[in-house]
Design an enzyme around this catalytic site. Structure first.
Site, short mmCIF file in Angstrom:
data_model
loop_
_atom_site.label_atom_id
_atom_site.label_comp_id
_atom_site.label_asym_id
_atom_site.label_seq_id
_atom_site.Cartn_x
_atom_site.Cartn_y
_atom_site.Cartn_z
N SER A 107 -16.17 21.15 -2.65
CA SER A 107 -16.53 21.06 -4.03
C SER A 107 -15.33 20.41 -5.15
O SER A 107 -15.08 19.26 -4.55
CB SER A 107 -16.71 22.50 -4.61
OG SER A 107 -17.23 22.46 -5.73
N ASP A 157 -28.55 21.87 -3.97
CA ASP A 157 -27.30 22.14 -4.87
C ASP A 157 -27.36 21.76 -6.15
O ASP A 157 -27.50 20.71 -6.65
CB ASP A 157 -26.10 20.82 -4.16
CG ASP A 157 -24.65 21.58 -4.65
OD1 ASP A 157 -24.82 22.29 -5.76
OD2 ASP A 157 -23.70 21.41 -4.02
N HIS A 188 -24.87 24.91 -2.70
CA HIS A 188 -23.52 24.63 -2.71
C HIS A 188 -22.65 25.16 -1.75
O HIS A 188 -21.63 24.89 -1.62
CB HIS A 188 -23.05 25.08 -4.46
CG HIS A 188 -21.86 24.20 -4.49
ND1 HIS A 188 -21.68 22.92 -4.66
CD2 HIS A 188 -20.49 24.58 -5.04
CE1 HIS A 188 -20.56 22.64 -5.36
NE2 HIS A 188 -19.75 23.51 -5.21
C1 MLT Z 1 -15.91 19.56 -10.07
O1 MLT Z 1 -15.57 19.98 -11.19
O2 MLT Z 1 -15.06 19.02 -9.36
C2 MLT Z 1 -17.32 19.67 -9.50
O3 MLT Z 1 -18.00 19.82 -10.61
C3 MLT Z 1 -17.35 20.63 -8.67
C4 MLT Z 1 -16.82 22.00 -9.12
O4 MLT Z 1 -17.94 22.75 -9.74
O5 MLT Z 1 -15.79 22.30 -8.92
#
Ligand code: MLT
Length: 205
Positions: A107, A157, A188
């Site tokens: 992520s 996701d 996710h």
């Molecule tokens: C990010 O902020 O890098 C992406 O949206 C994934 C997350 O939720 O961290």
């Protein structure tokens, strides 16, 4: 180069032939989160696992965002450089091979790993990106000839639109990287199949 000093876990490889895995957690995680994953996918590999320095409320991240999926690109550039410097400083400090560092990011961690590949292409020899999206499109694309990248994204996701994963894979292809994008039926969260794919990716020569 100075050591930008991340809180981190380091563990040397038990097999000298194994790479060092740069473990990069998701939003709200920490340097311990992905250690069990590393143990599952490559138990003999080295581990370098920093904690993201940006706080969103009380949640550590690797760079600032303005909203869900909307990134502060100036901060991203600075944080990417800082993380690259940390990897190089850690290689000198701990004595691992800086030319054999494979990122394993989830992520937000996958997004900064993708940013490292695009903005500081010498730092990683390969990457496993779970649930990544396009972090930034550099003005000049780097050359990543044959660099092995495994992307694994979830079809349902809610945070990462499928088109984002396809765009990132295309971007890497345009850089001549050796990229594989795998689709999981879920969302996710990581699944057993993600673990199997990563294990196979790291076992391949
Ligand atoms: C990010 O902020 O890098 C992406 O949206 C994934 C997350 O939720 O961290």
């Amino acid at each position: 180069m100075s050591d930008p000093g991340f809180e981190h876990v380091y563990r040397a490889a038990s097999d000298p032939a194994a790479p060092t895995l740069l473990l990069l957690h998701g939003t709200g995680g920490n340097e311990h989160d992905l250690i069990p994953l590393a143990d599952a996918i490559a138990p003999a590999a080295g581990v370098l696992s920093p904690r993201g320095k940006v706080l969103e409320g009380h949640m550590p991240r690797f760079f600032r965002r303005l909203a869900e999926g909307v990134f502060d690109l100036d901060d991203l550039r600075v944080r990417t450089q800082e993380l690259g410097d940390f990897v190089e400083a850690s290689a000198a400090r701990y004595g691992f091979d800086a030319t054999r560092v494979v990122a394993v990011g989830f992520s937000n961690g996958a997004n900064i790993a993708a940013s490292l590949l695009l903005l500081a292409p010498g730092v990683l020899s390969g990457a496993i990106l779970f649930r990544a999206m396009v972090p930034i499109v550099p003005d000049a694309l780097p050359s990543l000839p044959g660099k092995r990248i495994l992307m694994s994204n979830g079809r349902t996701d809610p945070l990462i639109p499928a088109a984002q994963a396809e765009l990132l894979a295309d971007l890497f292809r345009r850089c001549r990287a050796d990229v594989t994008l795998e689709w999981q039926p879920g969302g996710h969260n990581l699944t057993k199949r993600d673990v199997e794919l990563a294990t196979r990716f790291l076992a391949a020569p």
